[in-house]
Enzyme design. Sequence first.
Site, PDB file in Angstrom:
ATOM      1  N   GLY A 156      -1.986  41.955  42.610  1.00  0.00           N
ATOM      2  CA  GLY A 156      -2.718  41.362  42.959  1.00  0.00           C
ATOM      3  C   GLY A 156      -3.001  40.487  43.201  1.00  0.00           C
ATOM      4  O   GLY A 156      -1.797  39.725  43.265  1.00  0.00           O
ATOM      5  N   ASP A 173       1.949  48.112  38.519  1.00  0.00           N
ATOM      6  CA  ASP A 173       0.455  47.853  39.312  1.00  0.00           C
ATOM      7  C   ASP A 173       0.863  49.585  40.704  1.00  0.00           C
ATOM      8  O   ASP A 173       2.128  50.013  40.205  1.00  0.00           O
ATOM      9  CB  ASP A 173       1.021  46.520  40.379  1.00  0.00           C
ATOM     10  CG  ASP A 173      -0.516  45.843  40.811  1.00  0.00           C
ATOM     11  OD1 ASP A 173      -0.857  45.084  40.693  1.00  0.00           O
ATOM     12  OD2 ASP A 173      -0.677  47.207  41.495  1.00  0.00           O
ATOM     13  N   GLY A 216      -1.204  49.663  22.397  1.00  0.00           N
ATOM     14  CA  GLY A 216      -0.588  49.991  21.793  1.00  0.00           C
ATOM     15  C   GLY A 216       1.217  49.434  21.996  1.00  0.00           C
ATOM     16  O   GLY A 216       1.311  49.717  20.539  1.00  0.00           O
ATOM     17  N   TYR A 218     -18.122  47.665  35.378  1.00  0.00           N
ATOM     18  CA  TYR A 218     -16.631  46.229  35.168  1.00  0.00           C
ATOM     19  C   TYR A 218     -17.425  45.581  34.046  1.00  0.00           C
ATOM     20  O   TYR A 218     -16.069  45.609  33.504  1.00  0.00           O
ATOM     21  CB  TYR A 218     -16.816  45.912  37.231  1.00  0.00           C
ATOM     22  CG  TYR A 218     -15.494  44.563  37.218  1.00  0.00           C
ATOM     23  CD1 TYR A 218     -14.916  44.601  37.443  1.00  0.00           C
ATOM     24  CD2 TYR A 218     -16.688  43.018  36.764  1.00  0.00           C
ATOM     25  CE1 TYR A 218     -13.857  43.982  37.601  1.00  0.00           C
ATOM     26  CE2 TYR A 218     -16.000  42.190  36.971  1.00  0.00           C
ATOM     27  CZ  TYR A 218     -14.513  42.782  36.576  1.00  0.00           C
ATOM     28  OH  TYR A 218     -13.823  41.266  37.180  1.00  0.00           O
ATOM     29  N   TYR A 273      -8.136  45.616  17.545  1.00  0.00           N
ATOM     30  CA  TYR A 273      -6.521  45.960  17.150  1.00  0.00           C
ATOM     31  C   TYR A 273      -5.451  44.494  16.608  1.00  0.00           C
ATOM     32  O   TYR A 273      -4.628  44.441  15.953  1.00  0.00           O
ATOM     33  CB  TYR A 273      -5.936  45.872  18.536  1.00  0.00           C
ATOM     34  CG  TYR A 273      -5.485  47.437  18.685  1.00  0.00           C
ATOM     35  CD1 TYR A 273      -6.844  48.027  19.676  1.00  0.00           C
ATOM     36  CD2 TYR A 273      -4.314  47.703  19.029  1.00  0.00           C
ATOM     37  CE1 TYR A 273      -6.482  49.241  20.113  1.00  0.00           C
ATOM     38  CE2 TYR A 273      -3.914  49.637  19.398  1.00  0.00           C
ATOM     39  CZ  TYR A 273      -5.436  50.280  19.943  1.00  0.00           C
ATOM     40  OH  TYR A 273      -4.907  51.690  19.998  1.00  0.00           O
ATOM     41  N   ARG A 304     -14.992  40.323  48.257  1.00  0.00           N
ATOM     42  CA  ARG A 304     -15.556  39.010  47.538  1.00  0.00           C
ATOM     43  C   ARG A 304     -16.114  37.980  48.678  1.00  0.00           C
ATOM     44  O   ARG A 304     -16.058  37.863  49.966  1.00  0.00           O
ATOM     45  CB  ARG A 304     -14.599  38.388  46.445  1.00  0.00           C
ATOM     46  CG  ARG A 304     -14.337  39.290  45.561  1.00  0.00           C
ATOM     47  CD  ARG A 304     -13.307  39.129  44.116  1.00  0.00           C
ATOM     48  NE  ARG A 304     -12.711  39.339  44.485  1.00  0.00           N
ATOM     49  CZ  ARG A 304     -11.646  38.937  43.490  1.00  0.00           C
ATOM     50  NH1 ARG A 304     -11.818  38.710  42.635  1.00  0.00           N
ATOM     51  NH2 ARG A 304      -9.823  39.601  44.320  1.00  0.00           N
TER      52      ARG A 304
HETATM   53  P1  NAD Z   1      -7.315  42.221  42.254  1.00  0.00           P
HETATM   54  O1  NAD Z   1      -7.762  43.343  43.026  1.00  0.00           O
HETATM   55  O2  NAD Z   1      -6.206  41.549  43.976  1.00  0.00           O
HETATM   56  O3  NAD Z   1      -5.787  42.762  41.337  1.00  0.00           O
HETATM   57  C1  NAD Z   1      -6.032  43.698  40.226  1.00  0.00           C
HETATM   58  C2  NAD Z   1      -4.147  44.554  40.514  1.00  0.00           C
HETATM   59  O4  NAD Z   1      -4.160  45.996  40.055  1.00  0.00           O
HETATM   60  C3  NAD Z   1      -4.384  45.269  42.075  1.00  0.00           C
HETATM   61  O5  NAD Z   1      -2.590  44.598  41.795  1.00  0.00           O
HETATM   62  C4  NAD Z   1      -4.327  46.593  42.030  1.00  0.00           C
HETATM   63  O6  NAD Z   1      -3.728  47.384  42.314  1.00  0.00           O
HETATM   64  C5  NAD Z   1      -4.287  46.812  39.921  1.00  0.00           C
HETATM   65  N1  NAD Z   1      -4.711  47.863  39.260  1.00  0.00           N
HETATM   66  C6  NAD Z   1      -5.597  48.530  39.769  1.00  0.00           C
HETATM   67  N2  NAD Z   1      -6.056  49.090  38.705  1.00  0.00           N
HETATM   68  C7  NAD Z   1      -4.663  49.683  38.462  1.00  0.00           C
HETATM   69  C8  NAD Z   1      -4.606  50.683  37.251  1.00  0.00           C
HETATM   70  N3  NAD Z   1      -5.162  51.882  37.115  1.00  0.00           N
HETATM   71  N4  NAD Z   1      -3.479  50.508  36.986  1.00  0.00           N
HETATM   72  C9  NAD Z   1      -2.232  49.692  37.609  1.00  0.00           C
HETATM   73  N5  NAD Z   1      -2.553  48.798  38.382  1.00  0.00           N
HETATM   74  C10 NAD Z   1      -3.888  48.813  38.642  1.00  0.00           C
HETATM   75  O7  NAD Z   1      -7.745  41.836  41.322  1.00  0.00           O
HETATM   76  P2  NAD Z   1      -7.746  39.778  41.340  1.00  0.00           P
HETATM   77  O8  NAD Z   1      -8.585  38.953  41.345  1.00  0.00           O
HETATM   78  O9  NAD Z   1      -6.378  39.348  40.516  1.00  0.00           O
HETATM   79  O10 NAD Z   1      -8.452  40.032  39.258  1.00  0.00           O
HETATM   80  C11 NAD Z   1      -6.970  39.821  38.798  1.00  0.00           C
HETATM   81  C12 NAD Z   1      -7.851  40.431  36.867  1.00  0.00           C
HETATM   82  O11 NAD Z   1      -8.752  39.348  36.971  1.00  0.00           O
HETATM   83  C13 NAD Z   1      -8.930  41.594  37.173  1.00  0.00           C
HETATM   84  O12 NAD Z   1      -8.100  41.725  35.648  1.00  0.00           O
HETATM   85  C14 NAD Z   1     -10.451  40.746  36.881  1.00  0.00           C
HETATM   86  O13 NAD Z   1     -10.568  41.737  36.031  1.00  0.00           O
HETATM   87  C15 NAD Z   1      -9.398  39.980  36.782  1.00  0.00           C
HETATM   88  N6  NAD Z   1     -10.584  38.879  37.135  1.00  0.00           N
HETATM   89  C16 NAD Z   1     -10.438  38.733  38.894  1.00  0.00           C
HETATM   90  C17 NAD Z   1     -11.493  36.696  38.437  1.00  0.00           C
HETATM   91  C18 NAD Z   1     -11.395  36.845  40.027  1.00  0.00           C
HETATM   92  O14 NAD Z   1     -12.179  35.411  40.076  1.00  0.00           O
HETATM   93  N7  NAD Z   1     -10.450  37.187  40.708  1.00  0.00           N
HETATM   94  C19 NAD Z   1     -12.832  36.999  37.702  1.00  0.00           C
HETATM   95  C20 NAD Z   1     -12.621  37.649  36.627  1.00  0.00           C
HETATM   96  C21 NAD Z   1     -11.881  38.512  36.207  1.00  0.00           C
HETATM   97  N1  UDP Z   2     -22.119  37.775  48.957  1.00  0.00           N
HETATM   98  C1  UDP Z   2     -22.584  36.912  49.671  1.00  0.00           C
HETATM   99  N2  UDP Z   2     -22.273  37.366  50.994  1.00  0.00           N
HETATM  100  C2  UDP Z   2     -20.657  38.126  50.834  1.00  0.00           C
HETATM  101  C3  UDP Z   2     -20.585  38.652  50.161  1.00  0.00           C
HETATM  102  C4  UDP Z   2     -20.604  37.911  48.604  1.00  0.00           C
HETATM  103  O1  UDP Z   2     -23.391  36.386  49.934  1.00  0.00           O
HETATM  104  O2  UDP Z   2     -19.726  38.882  52.286  1.00  0.00           O
HETATM  105  C5  UDP Z   2     -22.552  36.861  47.147  1.00  0.00           C
HETATM  106  C6  UDP Z   2     -22.979  38.124  46.011  1.00  0.00           C
HETATM  107  O3  UDP Z   2     -24.028  38.411  46.683  1.00  0.00           O
HETATM  108  C7  UDP Z   2     -22.797  37.035  45.380  1.00  0.00           C
HETATM  109  C8  UDP Z   2     -21.944  35.878  45.345  1.00  0.00           C
HETATM  110  O4  UDP Z   2     -21.923  35.789  46.693  1.00  0.00           O
HETATM  111  O5  UDP Z   2     -24.246  36.338  45.155  1.00  0.00           O
HETATM  112  C9  UDP Z   2     -20.113  35.881  44.872  1.00  0.00           C
HETATM  113  O6  UDP Z   2     -19.867  37.483  45.361  1.00  0.00           O
HETATM  114  P1  UDP Z   2     -18.366  37.701  44.661  1.00  0.00           P
HETATM  115  O7  UDP Z   2     -18.450  39.243  44.862  1.00  0.00           O
HETATM  116  O8  UDP Z   2     -17.277  36.854  45.500  1.00  0.00           O
HETATM  117  O9  UDP Z   2     -18.771  37.696  43.152  1.00  0.00           O
HETATM  118  P2  UDP Z   2     -19.453  37.920  41.705  1.00  0.00           P
HETATM  119  O10 UDP Z   2     -20.817  38.576  42.366  1.00  0.00           O
HETATM  120  O11 UDP Z   2     -18.182  39.751  40.868  1.00  0.00           O
HETATM  121  O12 UDP Z   2     -19.819  37.016  41.136  1.00  0.00           O
END
Ligand code: NAD
Ligand code: UDP
Length: 312
Positions: A11, A32, A101, A144, A158, A185
């Site tokens: 990801g 993944d 686990g 989520y 744990y 996003r």
């Molecule tokens: P992303 O969607 O790009 O990456 C998530 C990855 O997890 C993907 O590669 C997806 O294929 C894999 N995945 C999803 N479900 C799976 C499963 N059941 N088994 C195996 N793989 C699985 O998102 P990201 O932005 O890279 O986020 C990564 C982590 O960080 C997530 O846990 C997310 O909740 C957390 N996080 C991200 C942000 C952000 O702003 N990007 C903010 C807060 C938390």
């Molecule tokens: N948002 C927006 N236009 C878009 C996508 C998102 O205005 O095309 C807004 C969304 O409603 C939120 C903020 O941008 O208020 C951040 O959204 P995002 O999905 O990036 O992250 P999160 O809401 O999970 O923080």
Amino acid sequence: MKKILVTGGAGFIGSHLCERLLNEGNEVICLDNYFTGSKKNIANLLKNPYFEIVRHDITMPYFIEVDEIYNLACPASPIHYQFNPIKTIKTSVMGAINMLGLAKRIKAKILQASTSEVYGDPLVHPQTEDYWGNCNPIGSRSCYDEGKRCAESLFMNYHHKNDVQIKIARIFNTYGPNMRPDDGRVVSNFIVQAIKDEDITIYGDGKQTRSFQYIDDLVEGLIRLMNSESSFIGPVNIGNPNEFTMIELAESIINITGSKSKITYHTLPEDDPMQRRPDISLAKKVLNKWEPKVQLNEGLKNTIEYFKEITI
Ligand code: NAD
Ligand code: UDP
């Protein structure tokens, strides 16, 4: 050399983390199911003999011997985590149980990618780790938020009951290269729209705020957290405290790209948080003076370059 498992390694965040861990001389196993991740994100790492990819879904148990586990697998964009909300909950909860686990059996240290979403639509601003949050347990974001909250509870239990070495990072909005153009996003949406001179889609009145962190700062924070004092388990906020409205973000992206896009306003999604900014005092204290280094304009420029390369 440590042997490290990164779930969700294909990801956005996971791919950067795998690269950095490899560059530091570790052996990395990227697990993944490619729901939102892509092999393209990690294709450049495959030439490294210490990198391995495994197609696996963390809702099913997985057995391996490693020293550390970064548990990142979970869709993070609202459109993706709401596509199959039950699966999202299973990924957070059953995934955490399976990885905890595993960590317990092999005595590995495990880090959970938790989120600022555990604070919901926060009534305390900026958010400190001792704030319990304002989440709607039955709303469209709950698969989520509540999944991640339950995962935090599992990690703590744990640790306390089974002596598993844990670390919990509460990650705030992060952006950068390797986000998908259709990620949904806000940063990737606005950049893709600006590059194509299409309308910029602001949801609501655009006065809601977020605090955007560049990917390199997050990866540095996650690695420092994994290597922090064993007595420190978190949770700890990892984010950039500079806060912007969505209108400000749109204007910055239009300015940097020189786009002809117009700003348009659309319905605000249900339970969309009105404000979000991390208090990072704890991170600075326990992560060896960690703080974000990349400011929004610089990070946006890098990200825009990436999207220009992949969308044109
Ligand atoms: P992303 O969607 O790009 O990456 C998530 C990855 O997890 C993907 O590669 C997806 O294929 C894999 N995945 C999803 N479900 C799976 C499963 N059941 N088994 C195996 N793989 C699985 O998102 P990201 O932005 O890279 O986020 C990564 C982590 O960080 C997530 O846990 C997310 O909740 C957390 N996080 C991200 C942000 C952000 O702003 N990007 C903010 C807060 C938390
Ligand atoms: N948002 C927006 N236009 C878009 C996508 C998102 O205005 O095309 C807004 C969304 O409603 C939120 C903020 O941008 O208020 C951040 O959204 P995002 O999905 O990036 O992250 P999160 O809401 O999970 O923080």
